[in-house]
Design an enzyme around this catalytic site. Structure first.
Site, PDB file in Angstrom:
ATOM      1  N   ASN A 213       0.850  -1.204   0.000  1.00  0.00           N
ATOM      2  CA  ASN A 213       0.000   0.000   0.000  1.00  0.00           C
ATOM      3  C   ASN A 213       0.879   1.245   0.000  1.00  0.00           C
ATOM      4  OD1 ASN A 213       0.535   0.811   2.852  1.00  0.00           O
ATOM      5  ND2 ASN A 213      -0.387  -1.188   3.242  1.00  0.00           N
ATOM      6  N   ASP A 282      -4.300  -6.134   5.450  1.00  0.00           N
ATOM      7  CA  ASP A 282      -5.293  -6.968   6.148  1.00  0.00           C
ATOM      8  C   ASP A 282      -5.263  -8.405   5.628  1.00  0.00           C
ATOM      9  OD1 ASP A 282      -6.300  -5.094   7.941  1.00  0.00           O
ATOM     10  OD2 ASP A 282      -7.523  -4.160   6.379  1.00  0.00           O
ATOM     11  N   ASP A 311      -3.816  -9.617  13.302  1.00  0.00           N
ATOM     12  CA  ASP A 311      -3.929  -8.207  13.695  1.00  0.00           C
ATOM     13  C   ASP A 311      -2.907  -7.972  14.820  1.00  0.00           C
ATOM     14  OD1 ASP A 311      -4.624  -5.737  14.907  1.00  0.00           O
ATOM     15  OD2 ASP A 311      -6.625  -5.884  14.038  1.00  0.00           O
ATOM     16  N   ILE A 312      -1.832  -7.291  14.472  1.00  0.00           N
ATOM     17  CA  ILE A 312      -0.709  -7.130  15.416  1.00  0.00           C
ATOM     18  C   ILE A 312      -1.148  -6.327  16.637  1.00  0.00           C
ATOM     19  CG2 ILE A 312       1.639  -6.221  15.678  1.00  0.00           C
ATOM     20  CD1 ILE A 312       1.851  -6.553  12.546  1.00  0.00           C
ATOM     21  N   PHE A 332      -3.379   3.502  15.238  1.00  0.00           N
ATOM     22  CA  PHE A 332      -3.638   4.514  14.215  1.00  0.00           C
ATOM     23  C   PHE A 332      -4.773   4.030  13.332  1.00  0.00           C
ATOM     24  CE2 PHE A 332      -0.738   8.153  13.549  1.00  0.00           C
ATOM     25  CZ  PHE A 332      -0.074   8.075  14.756  1.00  0.00           C
ATOM     26  N   LYS A 346     -13.300   1.870  16.246  1.00  0.00           N
ATOM     27  CA  LYS A 346     -12.093   1.039  16.071  1.00  0.00           C
ATOM     28  C   LYS A 346     -11.321   0.929  17.384  1.00  0.00           C
ATOM     29  CE  LYS A 346     -10.299   1.029  12.024  1.00  0.00           C
ATOM     30  NZ  LYS A 346      -9.659   1.474  10.788  1.00  0.00           N
ATOM     31  N   LYS A 350     -10.549  -2.601  19.080  1.00  0.00           N
ATOM     32  CA  LYS A 350      -9.172  -3.077  19.294  1.00  0.00           C
ATOM     33  C   LYS A 350      -8.828  -3.162  20.783  1.00  0.00           C
ATOM     34  CE  LYS A 350      -7.552  -2.426  14.783  1.00  0.00           C
ATOM     35  NZ  LYS A 350      -6.615  -3.112  13.910  1.00  0.00           N
TER      36      LYS A 350
HETATM   37  N1  CTP Z   1      -3.109  -3.063  12.593  1.00  0.00           N
HETATM   38  C1  CTP Z   1      -2.268  -4.101  12.976  1.00  0.00           C
HETATM   39  N2  CTP Z   1      -2.330  -5.293  12.321  1.00  0.00           N
HETATM   40  C2  CTP Z   1      -3.212  -5.487  11.316  1.00  0.00           C
HETATM   41  C3  CTP Z   1      -4.070  -4.445  10.924  1.00  0.00           C
HETATM   42  C4  CTP Z   1      -3.987  -3.243  11.591  1.00  0.00           C
HETATM   43  O1  CTP Z   1      -1.472  -3.916  13.894  1.00  0.00           O
HETATM   44  N3  CTP Z   1      -3.252  -6.656  10.711  1.00  0.00           N
HETATM   45  C5  CTP Z   1      -3.060  -1.806  13.335  1.00  0.00           C
HETATM   46  C6  CTP Z   1      -2.538  -0.639  12.549  1.00  0.00           C
HETATM   47  O2  CTP Z   1      -1.131  -0.489  12.716  1.00  0.00           O
HETATM   48  C7  CTP Z   1      -3.295   0.528  13.140  1.00  0.00           C
HETATM   49  C8  CTP Z   1      -4.608  -0.069  13.542  1.00  0.00           C
HETATM   50  O3  CTP Z   1      -4.376  -1.467  13.662  1.00  0.00           O
HETATM   51  O4  CTP Z   1      -2.694   0.977  14.326  1.00  0.00           O
HETATM   52  C9  CTP Z   1      -5.769   0.197  12.607  1.00  0.00           C
HETATM   53  O5  CTP Z   1      -5.637  -0.486  11.440  1.00  0.00           O
HETATM   54  P1  CTP Z   1      -6.772  -0.483  10.268  1.00  0.00           P
HETATM   55  O6  CTP Z   1      -6.264  -1.348   9.192  1.00  0.00           O
HETATM   56  O7  CTP Z   1      -7.081   0.906   9.915  1.00  0.00           O
HETATM   57  O8  CTP Z   1      -7.977  -1.118  11.033  1.00  0.00           O
HETATM   58  P2  CTP Z   1      -8.808  -2.391  10.718  1.00  0.00           P
HETATM   59  O9  CTP Z   1      -8.963  -3.094  11.996  1.00  0.00           O
HETATM   60  O10 CTP Z   1      -8.180  -3.147   9.595  1.00  0.00           O
HETATM   61  O11 CTP Z   1     -10.208  -1.818  10.301  1.00  0.00           O
HETATM   62  P3  CTP Z   1     -10.862  -1.492   8.863  1.00  0.00           P
HETATM   63  O12 CTP Z   1     -10.154  -2.345   7.861  1.00  0.00           O
HETATM   64  O13 CTP Z   1     -12.247  -1.811   9.073  1.00  0.00           O
HETATM   65  O14 CTP Z   1     -10.650  -0.025   8.629  1.00  0.00           O
END
Ligand code: CTP
Length: 407
Positions: A213, A282, A311-312, A332, A346, A350
């Protein structure tokens, strides 16, 4: 506001070929907003002229303790009382020995000795041949001046003017400006360990291609720098980005989300604060082909199946230490619309105390940004500014919230 505006810096040059870098350093300090007063030893004048340094600093250079321009004939007192910091760059092996002994028979060592040590920090950027650097006498003297309260900035490694290769090069001008800037930041995270994820991830589908991305990593790198400036010990887990590592930050490079999770888990047990700025993919291709996927001649595109990445942030937020409030987690959110509501939802999903929202398309790759801080108390906006300025504000907000949250 520039980083060093309002600061009065005494830039001391001692004898060494690295004096050629001091010209650029002087420019860098002036550009960062500092008033720079150059003081040179007799040996420094063998390497660069006072005229050059006067032109770059826009002030007459001082070279002698008998300078008749001072009404009271005490330049060592006047110069050291005006200063917010004294930076010796280059600082030669001989000058370090002089400092260690408290010698005062020429202007620069005299003003270092005469400085009010409780409010005028002394920074040293050593520069010398690698054998001189490694010599026990130099190391002993450095340990002594550090024990006496000086900030020894370390050296670079590489080709030396003498033709040898090794440790002892003076740090580059931009590194020294970064160090000096850091010195003036409030130490709101002193003694804390901070772990930051930054940048995109790259999810391979074959040895040649993958999905990623537009995240540039700039915000995460700025936060890592700001946290270190605030006194924290910082580890930065970085996806594939072409950014310089902030000074004093430990960097671990990764590519995929799973590698980022592993690197995070390897460090998070030591952390007090976890800041997840990375734009983690994702999903990843369900399989990674061993060889490049070729067109098969039918005109049909291949079908790629995806599987969800871990999801870290959510994983770390669920850990025992986070639950026991020993680890403050910050997320973030890059949204494209309805930032406040999406970000609050969110944050709750989380399970984290603070989420920082921004509008993704307005932030990715830019040098500035605006942020919305979302916590259990509500929202707070940080207006548009450079990512470094925002990062410094954010670090302050995190420090305040973490202290309250732990109680
Ligand atoms: N994040 C993470 N690991 C992932 C996805 C996200 O650690 N696999 C963390 C990002 O670093 C950020 C936060 O989660 O701090 C939000 O990520 P985002 O992708 O915006 O949220 P999602 O849970 O994926 O929600 P959506 O796709 O519905 O926007």
């Amino acid at each position: 506001m520039s980083d060093l505006s309002g600061k009065h810096i005494v830039l001391g040059l001692t004898g060494g070929i690295a004096c050629f870098k001091s010209a650029e350093l002087c420019r860098g300090l002036v550009k960062a907003g500092a008033a720079v007063q150059v003081v040179m030893t007799e040996a420094a004048e063998q390497f660069i002229t006072a005229v050059t340094m006067q032109a770059l600093s826009n002030r007459p250079v001082y070279t002698s303790q008998w300078d008749a321009r001072e009404d009271n004939n005490m330049p060592h007192i006047n110069l050291s009382r005006q200063a917010d910091a004294i930076l010796l760059a280059p600082c030669s092996a001989d000058f370090i020995a002089r400092l260690a002994q408290g010698r005062a028979d020429e202007l620069l060592s005299l003003l270092c000795l005469a400085r009010p040590a409780d409010r005028v920090p002394l920074l040293l950027a050593p520069a010398m041949n690698r054998e001189m650097w490694a010599h026990p006498a130099t190391q002993r003297n450095l340990a002594q001046v550090a024990a006496d309260g000086a900030h020894v900035l370390g050296v670079g490694s590489g080709d030396q003017a003498c033709g040898e290769t090794g440790d002892g090069r003076m740090l580059e001008a931009d590194e020294l400006v970064e160090e000096l800037t850091a010195l003036f930041q409030p130490k709101v995270l002193a003694g804390q360990r901070v772990l930051v994820t930054a940048g995109p991830t790259f999810e391979a589908m074959d040895p040649i291609r993958g999905i990623t991305n537009h995240s540039s990593g700039k915000m995460g790198f700025a936060i890592a720098r700001a946290a270190r400036e605030a006194g924290a010990e910082v580890t930065l887990v970085a996806g594939p980005v072409a950014l310089a590592t902030p000074r004093g930050v430990r960097r671990v490079d990764v590519k995929s989300a799973r590698q980022m999770l592993a690197a995070t888990q390897a460090d998070v047990d030591r952390a007090d604060i976890f800041i997840a700025t990375a734009a983690v993919a994702d999903w990843r291709p369900a399989t990674e082909a061993d060889q490049k996927i070729k067109k098969d001649g039918t005109g049909d595109a291949p079908t790629i199946a995806f599987t969800e990445n871990p999801d870290i942030l959510a994983t770390v937020a669920k850990s025992e230490r986070a639950q026991r409030r020993e680890l403050f987690c910050v997320g973030f959110a890059a949204e494209s619309q309805d930032l406040a509501n999406n970000a609050q939802a969110k944050r709750e999903r989380k399970g984290i105390p603070l989420l920082v929202g921004n509008i993704g398309p307005l932030a990715f790759g830019q040098d500035d940004n605006q942020l919305l801080l979302v916590d259990a108390q509500g929202t707070r906006e940080l207006p548009r500014a450079s990512k470094l300025v925002l990062a410094r504000h954010l670090v302050g907000e995190i420090a305040r919230r973490q202290a309250a949250w732990k109680q």
